[in-house]
Design a protein around this motif. Structure first.
Motif, mmCIF file in Angstrom:
data_model
loop_
_atom_site.group_PDB
_atom_site.id
_atom_site.type_symbol
_atom_site.label_atom_id
_atom_site.label_comp_id
_atom_site.label_asym_id
_atom_site.label_seq_id
_atom_site.Cartn_x
_atom_site.Cartn_y
_atom_site.Cartn_z
ATOM 1 N N ILE A 132 0.814 -1.213 0.000
ATOM 2 C CA ILE A 132 0.000 0.000 0.000
ATOM 3 C C ILE A 132 0.849 1.265 0.000
ATOM 4 O O ILE A 132 0.350 2.353 -0.295
ATOM 5 C CB ILE A 132 -0.981 0.027 1.193
ATOM 6 N N ASP A 133 2.136 1.164 0.322
ATOM 7 C CA ASP A 133 2.977 2.359 0.474
ATOM 8 C C ASP A 133 3.355 3.019 -0.846
ATOM 9 O O ASP A 133 3.781 4.169 -0.858
ATOM 10 C CB ASP A 133 4.260 2.005 1.238
ATOM 11 N N ASN A 134 3.276 2.300 -1.958
ATOM 12 C CA ASN A 134 3.625 2.813 -3.283
ATOM 13 C C ASN A 134 5.085 3.273 -3.369
ATOM 14 O O ASN A 134 5.424 4.195 -4.110
ATOM 15 C CB ASN A 134 2.712 3.986 -3.682
ATOM 16 N N ASP A 135 5.957 2.618 -2.632
ATOM 17 C CA ASP A 135 7.347 3.062 -2.558
ATOM 18 C C ASP A 135 8.302 2.190 -3.369
ATOM 19 O O ASP A 135 9.525 2.255 -3.174
ATOM 20 C CB ASP A 135 7.811 3.103 -1.095
ATOM 21 N N ILE A 136 7.770 1.377 -4.281
ATOM 22 C CA ILE A 136 8.611 0.498 -5.088
ATOM 23 C C ILE A 136 8.988 1.197 -6.391
ATOM 24 O O ILE A 136 8.113 1.654 -7.134
ATOM 25 C CB ILE A 136 7.897 -0.832 -5.399
ATOM 26 N N TYR A 137 10.269 1.257 -6.671
ATOM 27 C CA TYR A 137 10.745 1.878 -7.900
ATOM 28 C C TYR A 137 10.415 0.991 -9.106
ATOM 29 O O TYR A 137 10.532 -0.230 -9.040
ATOM 30 C CB TYR A 137 12.256 2.095 -7.829
ATOM 31 N N ALA A 308 14.790 -2.192 -8.510
ATOM 32 C CA ALA A 308 13.517 -1.988 -7.819
ATOM 33 C C ALA A 308 13.723 -1.928 -6.311
ATOM 34 O O ALA A 308 13.021 -1.188 -5.605
ATOM 35 C CB ALA A 308 12.547 -3.120 -8.165
ATOM 36 N N ILE A 309 14.708 -2.667 -5.825
ATOM 37 C CA ILE A 309 14.996 -2.712 -4.394
ATOM 38 C C ILE A 309 15.823 -1.516 -3.943
ATOM 39 O O ILE A 309 15.554 -0.897 -2.913
ATOM 40 C CB ILE A 309 15.746 -4.018 -4.047
ATOM 41 N N SER A 310 16.854 -1.172 -4.720
ATOM 42 C CA SER A 310 17.825 -0.163 -4.286
ATOM 43 C C SER A 310 17.374 1.271 -4.527
ATOM 44 O O SER A 310 17.799 2.192 -3.822
ATOM 45 C CB SER A 310 19.169 -0.383 -4.987
ATOM 46 N N LYS A 311 16.498 1.492 -5.514
ATOM 47 C CA LYS A 311 16.010 2.836 -5.787
ATOM 48 C C LYS A 311 14.632 3.009 -5.171
ATOM 49 O O LYS A 311 14.028 2.047 -4.705
ATOM 50 C CB LYS A 311 15.970 3.089 -7.302
ATOM 51 N N GLN A 312 14.153 4.247 -5.160
ATOM 52 C CA GLN A 312 12.862 4.509 -4.514
ATOM 53 C C GLN A 312 12.057 5.487 -5.352
ATOM 54 O O GLN A 312 12.603 6.414 -5.953
ATOM 55 C CB GLN A 312 13.072 5.084 -3.113
ATOM 56 N N ASN A 313 10.749 5.265 -5.395
ATOM 57 C CA ASN A 313 9.874 6.233 -6.047
ATOM 58 C C ASN A 313 9.994 7.577 -5.345
ATOM 59 O O ASN A 313 10.042 7.644 -4.114
ATOM 60 C CB ASN A 313 8.421 5.752 -5.994
#
Length: 328
Positions: A132-137, A308-313
């Motif tokens: 739900i956080d929408n924080d996946i790059y 996807a893991i190391s970067k952030q939206n």
């Protein structure tokens, strides 16, 4: 082109649950069947992979779940999987079950496990972003985010009725330990007077100034949306400080908590999950792995799991400006 060598694909959900995960499982299972691949469900995430909690699925196995929140496969923390020995056990289960690919629905922690599983043992893995956080790059929206926004806005609308009836100041804490997407968007949509997020440096003196300006402008009640990761000392400390310095306000705190994770997924989340479940299977069948499938500008895209893991939206700076303008 499909890789005809793949005969069995596993699917699991891991990490925190999110509305729409069931829709993603359903799409994954039915995409497998459509392409002549046998789908295998893994219950309780990586824990189930270690403990051999596997079940062969058919189209009817996932009937009547698209409208349900949570994950019917369940999710569980698994400290053992964090170790090389644990991942070796998980791979041994996958190998014994003839799993040639794995669809992992979850967030960055889940993707980290998938990446290690592929790097250490060669099991082809594709990630589907469910949080739900929408924080996946690598995707404009994660599965569950839209539903969570609607849940929060509905709650704030109800709280505002009480705030205006009693001249109260409400601090509403929403989820978002490291990212303020939920707070920023729901704050704008619900007409919050202030929005506090981790990405923006917030000063208690600035907050007090804004509240005093609101008072002079005739506002007798206010809603302040606070992301749980905001660095202002915590929502309860904020409320205590404001009450001391602005005694005209009666400050109340509402922590929405896990209510944000539950409920029937929205139409948007059901469609997004369906698209990504199909895309994950077809990515594996096309011979690709070690990637996450997402949506950018309405198109399905792929992002390497490590990126996807190391970067952030990033929070939309224009949206932050909009929030500042409309809270005067």
């Amino acid at each position: 082109m499909s890789d005809s060598r793949l005969k069995r694909i596993g699917v699991l959900t891991s990490g925190g649950d999110a509305p729409g995960m069931n829709a993603a499982i359903r799409a994954t299972v039915r995409a497998c069947i459509y392409h002549g691949v046998e789908p295998v469900a893994i219950r309780q995430g990586y824990k189930g992979l270690i403990e051999n909690a596997l079940e062969v699925m058919n189209a009817r196995s996932v009937a009547n779940i698209i409208n349900k929140g949570g994950t019917f496969l369940k999710s569980a923390r698994c400290e053992e999987f964090r170790t090389k020995e644990g991942r070796a056990k998980a791979f041994a289960t996958a190998k014994a079950a003839n799993l040639e690919g794995l669809v992992v629905i979850g967030g960055d922690g889940s993707f980290t496990g998938a990446m290690y599983l592929e790097q250490e043992h060669g099991l082809a893995c594709v990630g589907v972003p469910g949080t739900i956080d929408n924080d996946i790059y690598g995707t404009d929206c994660t599965i569950g985010y839209d539903t969570a926004l609607n849940t929060v806005v509905e709650a704030i609308d109800k709280i505002r009725d009480t705030a205006t009836s009693h001249n109260r100041l409400f601090f509403i804490e929403v989820m978002g330990r490291d990212a303020g997407f939920i707070a920023l968007n729901t704050g704008i949509a619900a007409g919050a007077e202030e929005i506090l997020i981790p990405e923006q440096e917030n000063n208690i003196d600035n907050l007090m100034t804004e509240l005093q300006n609101s008072g002079r402008a005739g506002k007798s009640s206010s809603i302040i949306v606070v992301s749980e990761g905001d660095a202002s000392g915590g929502v309860f400390e904020l409320a205590r400080t404001v009450e001391k310095r602005c005694p005209q306000y009666e400050a109340k705190v509402t922590v929405l908590g896990h209510i944000q994770r539950g409920g029937k997924p929205s139409c948007f989340d059901r469609v997004l999950a369906s698209r990504l479940g199909v895309a994950a299977v077809e990515t594996l069948l096309g011979g690709e792995s070690g990637v996450m499938v997402g949506v950018r500008d309405q198109q399905v895209v792929k992002t390497d799991l490590d990126r996807a893991i190391s970067k952030q939206n990033m929070i939309d700076s224009h949206l932050m400006r909009v929030a500042k303008i409309i809270t005067v």
